[in-house]
Design a protein around this motif. Sequence first.
Motif, short mmCIF file in Angstrom:
data_model
loop_
_atom_site.label_atom_id
_atom_site.label_comp_id
_atom_site.label_asym_id
_atom_site.label_seq_id
_atom_site.Cartn_x
_atom_site.Cartn_y
_atom_site.Cartn_z
N UNK A 1 -25.59 -18.88 10.77
CA UNK A 1 -26.78 -19.19 11.56
C UNK A 1 -28.02 -18.55 10.97
N UNK A 2 -29.18 -19.05 11.37
CA UNK A 2 -30.44 -18.48 10.90
C UNK A 2 -30.60 -17.04 11.33
N UNK A 3 -29.97 -16.67 12.44
CA UNK A 3 -30.06 -15.29 12.92
C UNK A 3 -29.08 -14.36 12.22
N UNK A 4 -28.21 -14.92 11.38
CA UNK A 4 -27.29 -14.08 10.62
C UNK A 4 -25.88 -13.99 11.16
N UNK A 5 -25.51 -14.88 12.10
CA UNK A 5 -24.15 -14.88 12.64
C UNK A 5 -23.30 -15.90 11.88
N UNK A 6 -22.16 -15.46 11.39
CA UNK A 6 -21.21 -16.35 10.72
C UNK A 6 -20.17 -16.80 11.74
N UNK A 7 -20.00 -18.12 11.87
CA UNK A 7 -18.96 -18.67 12.75
C UNK A 7 -17.88 -19.30 11.89
N UNK A 8 -16.63 -19.10 12.27
CA UNK A 8 -15.51 -19.72 11.56
C UNK A 8 -14.58 -20.40 12.54
N UNK A 9 -14.02 -21.54 12.12
CA UNK A 9 -13.06 -22.28 12.94
C UNK A 9 -11.83 -22.59 12.12
N UNK A 10 -10.65 -22.53 12.77
CA UNK A 10 -9.41 -22.60 11.99
C UNK A 10 -8.32 -23.40 12.69
N UNK A 11 -7.21 -23.56 11.96
CA UNK A 11 -6.05 -24.28 12.48
C UNK A 11 -5.30 -23.48 13.52
#
Length: 345
Positions: free
Chosen positions: A274-284
């Motif tokens: 994100x622009x604010x610096x948060x990394x999001x991850x999605x998985x199996x």
Amino acid sequence: MDLVDGNYELREIQKLQGHTDRVWSIAWNPASGTGDIPPVFASCSGDKTVRIWEQSPSSRFWDCKAVLEETHTRTVRSCAWSPSGKLLATASFDATTAVWENIGGDFECVSTLEGHENEVKSVSWNASGSLLATCSRDKAVWIWEVMPGNEFECVSVLQGHKQDVKMVKWHPTMDILFSCSYDNTIKVWAEDGEGDWCCVQTLSEPNSGHTSTVWALSFNAEGDKMVTCSDDLTLKIWETDIGRMVSGDVRTPWTHVCTLSGYHDRTIFSVDWSREGIIASGAADDAIRFFVESKDGLVNGPTYKLLLKSEKAHDMDINSVQWGPGIFRVLPTNRRNYSIQPLYT
């Protein structure tokens, strides 16, 4: 904004249903969600269609405003809006990429790009909207130049990956292209001094790269850091000298910063910064994880810590996570049991 010390919760705001097969990818319209323009995003599916979703300014609920169909004959695997938000490109297992234009509220297919030998897996626009990249199971990456009258000319076919290419993505500010593959590598492509496209770097296991299929990548807002995700159950952070790159050195190397492991126990399919610096991850593993840079350990370089998690964000695999535009942190996620969930953090 001090993200590390903040208190956050993940809240589902709505479940969007309409697709009749697995939802593969989602993409926000970058020209929406600001001023009086309501947020809009597209979703694509194994049902051969693309759906356009818009948030109502009054109710704040999301509605399907259009269904793009009868163009692709197989799964639509990827979708991407042009920077202006006027064109939508969709990549399909039918070996074509369609380009749609919003004309008076109706979406019309204005161009069909052919050339890949089989399934097109991903599509991406550069920052100016003058170039479009596609990749395929045929191991190739194609670069298309946008011409007048919604015409597209292939300016380069990039060969270098040894296996299926899963994703292509342009750098957020420069005409440098990144691709990730079933061959466990990320390749960096740029024009040389003579105008020819070539691979300027390969990020692989010998230089702290992934040990299995690389599914996706994303950049931070400044474009000096990149995160990648893989079948090896890790996320990797990479960085570069952005000043050197902006000065014209397209061969400025990307180096490994750190590896995030132990947070997902099945393949990590998607990641977004994100622009604010948060990394999001999605998985199996049906889970979503959020990470931020930690203030600890800066002597040895930046480290990242878990900010928030949702163990069962969906009932099945999470194929895509994408941060939304505007001031609200809305994160739509998609899954294989045919729904999309915008989430607030």
